[in-house]
Design a protein around this motif. Structure first.
Motif, PDB file in Angstrom:
ATOM      1  N   GLY A  56     -14.241  14.037 -39.027  1.00 33.66           N
ATOM      2  CA  GLY A  56     -15.549  14.034 -38.486  1.00 33.66           C
ATOM      3  C   GLY A  56     -16.470  15.013 -38.958  1.00 33.66           C
ATOM      4  O   GLY A  56     -16.581  15.395 -40.191  1.00 33.66           O
ATOM      5  N   SER A  57     -16.824  15.523 -37.855  1.00 32.89           N
ATOM      6  CA  SER A  57     -18.025  16.689 -38.168  1.00 32.89           C
ATOM      7  C   SER A  57     -17.523  18.058 -38.421  1.00 32.89           C
ATOM      8  O   SER A  57     -18.470  18.952 -38.707  1.00 32.89           O
ATOM      9  CB  SER A  57     -19.008  16.402 -36.740  1.00 32.89           C
ATOM     10  OG  SER A  57     -19.639  15.565 -36.699  1.00 32.89           O
ATOM     11  N   ALA A 246     -20.080  13.910 -42.072  1.00 35.55           N
ATOM     12  CA  ALA A 246     -18.691  13.480 -40.983  1.00 35.55           C
ATOM     13  C   ALA A 246     -17.805  12.777 -41.628  1.00 35.55           C
ATOM     14  O   ALA A 246     -16.714  12.128 -40.987  1.00 35.55           O
ATOM     15  CB  ALA A 246     -19.187  13.008 -39.749  1.00 35.55           C
ATOM     16  N   GLY A 312     -14.583  17.516 -34.572  1.00 34.92           N
ATOM     17  CA  GLY A 312     -15.242  16.336 -35.309  1.00 34.92           C
ATOM     18  C   GLY A 312     -14.597  15.245 -34.602  1.00 34.92           C
ATOM     19  O   GLY A 312     -13.464  15.012 -34.147  1.00 34.92           O
ATOM     20  N   THR A 313     -15.278  13.943 -34.698  1.00 35.34           N
ATOM     21  CA  THR A 313     -14.951  12.551 -34.201  1.00 35.34           C
ATOM     22  C   THR A 313     -15.315  11.634 -35.146  1.00 35.34           C
ATOM     23  O   THR A 313     -16.626  11.714 -35.667  1.00 35.34           O
ATOM     24  CB  THR A 313     -15.003  12.253 -32.603  1.00 35.34           C
ATOM     25  OG1 THR A 313     -14.584  11.164 -32.465  1.00 35.34           O
ATOM     26  CG2 THR A 313     -16.543  12.327 -32.619  1.00 35.34           C
ATOM     27  N   THR A 314     -14.803  10.790 -35.666  1.00 38.84           N
ATOM     28  CA  THR A 314     -15.317   9.223 -36.007  1.00 38.84           C
ATOM     29  C   THR A 314     -14.487   8.203 -35.265  1.00 38.84           C
ATOM     30  O   THR A 314     -13.967   8.514 -34.277  1.00 38.84           O
ATOM     31  CB  THR A 314     -14.747   9.244 -37.730  1.00 38.84           C
ATOM     32  OG1 THR A 314     -13.181   9.075 -37.620  1.00 38.84           O
ATOM     33  CG2 THR A 314     -15.155  10.294 -38.185  1.00 38.84           C
TER      34      THR A 314
END
Length: 368
Positions: A56-57, A246, A312-314
């Motif tokens: 992610g981020s 991301a 981070g996240t997706t």
């Protein structure tokens, strides 16, 4: 480090409801790697600490480092207006007022494009009115970065350029990707790969070349605040919606190596590292005011001390990397369930046992 405490802490996160997670903690020559739970709920295949994972981020730290590499070389002006480089993407007075620095630290005032790319998220940040349908509709959609940027640039402004608190917006980092391409003549992902990832000697870190993850990896389970029950696997997903903001794939070992080299001044010049650690207040995607630098932000660890890093996240996958300010103790954790908190009647995420268990793991990892 106490391996027994670390192993117990990571198992407790799994017991609290996380299907699977894995981590690496380093302190000098000491290294601990651990994993708990499963990579696949249907087969029971276990997670392992060497798995590749969407981070992610945390990608933003890599992108910021690539831009600062060009700042170090005099090819980009940190306080130059973005309109000098990308007049067609940020035209007129806004292009003159928004600087490269404002993109990196989220004080540009540009809105977030995601609620426009994913129509069922249009009510964001009102989570109670958001729905996950668009995630399935666009699982394999190939987005064009300039079209996403236009969505963010034409969205209602989040504030005046340079104003604080700023607003965390992925639009900023898609613009930084376009800036890298305009200045270097090569795609942002290629430039970041050659000048950050390969420079750091990261063997298992890459931008995806399709919706699949290469190599051993976990499923990625998305709960979307209880609206997807049971959580759905989004490990196959076209990440063009995120690009240099991301979309990166990495391992916990590579992340720890990267942040260690970054804080040692071996990725960007020490003067640029100092710039990265100058923070301003911004509003995070969770609606909280946090301090944010140039692709880095500080976190306080229980027991004292400031740690630098990024989370981070997706869809379905999350990660967090933290490193002590002196470059010593560092931790990277990857998780295969996201947005596990359900919402109350007013749309606010409710506490979940996973929250406390993760906090305990971070406490043991960073100061235990």
């Amino acid at each position: 480090m106490d391996p027994a405490k670390l192993s117990n802490a990571i198992e407790n996160v799994h017991r609290a409801g996380m299907p699977g997670l894995f981590a690496e903690v380093r302190d000098g020559d000491e290294v601990w790697r651990g994993a708990a739970g499963v990579a696949d709920l249907s087969t029971g295949r276990p997670v392992t600490a060497d798995m590749r994972h969407r981070v992610g981020s945390i990608t933003k730290t890599f992108t910021a480092a690539a831009v600062l590499h060009l700042v170090d070389g005099g090819e980009i002006g940190l306080d130059a207006p973005v309109g000098r480089y990308l007049p067609e993407l940020v035209p007129g007075e806004r292009g003159d007022a928004i600087t490269v620095r404002m993109l990196i630290n989220h004080t540009s005032g540009l809105g977030e494009y995601l609620p426009y790319a994913y129509p069922s998220l249009r009510a964001f940040p009102d989570l109670a009115e958001c729905r996950p349908q668009s995630l399935d509709d666009h699982r394999l959609t190939r987005f064009d970065s300039t079209e996403l940027i236009e969505m963010g640039v034409t969205a209602p402004a989040a504030g005046a350029p340079g104003g604080t608190p700023g607003l965390y917006s992925n639009t900023n980092y898609l613009l930084l990707g376009q800036l890298l391409e305009r200045v270097t003549g090569v795609a942002a992902e290629k430039y970041i790969t050659q000048n950050v990832i390969e420079r750091a000697g990261l063997q298992d870190t890459e931008f995806p070349d399709g919706p699949q993850i290469n190599g051993p990896h976990s499923r990625a389970y998305e709960a979307f605040f209880g609206m997807i029950d049971p959580p759905r696997d989004y490990s196959v997903f076209d990440m063009s919606y995120a690009g240099p903001s991301a979309s990166l794939i990495s391992t916990v070992a590579d992340l720890n190596r990267f942040f260690g080299l970054l804080l040692a001044g071996e990725i960007v010049h020490p003067s640029s590292l100092a710039r990265m650690q100058r923070t301003v207040p911004i509003v995070s995607q969770e609606g909280k005011v946090i301090e944010y630098g140039l692709g880095l932000y500080p976190m306080e660890a229980a027991g004292g001390g400031i740690f630098w890093g990024h989370g981070g996240t997706t869809w379905g996958a999350g990660a967090l990397s933290m490193i002590r300010g002196d470059g010593g103790r560092r931790m990277s954790v990857a998780m295969n369930l996201q947005r596990w908190n359900t919402l109350d009647a007013s749309g606010r995420p409710q506490p979940h046992p996973i929250d406390d268990a993760l906090a305990a793991l971070y406490r043991v990892a960073m100061s235990g």
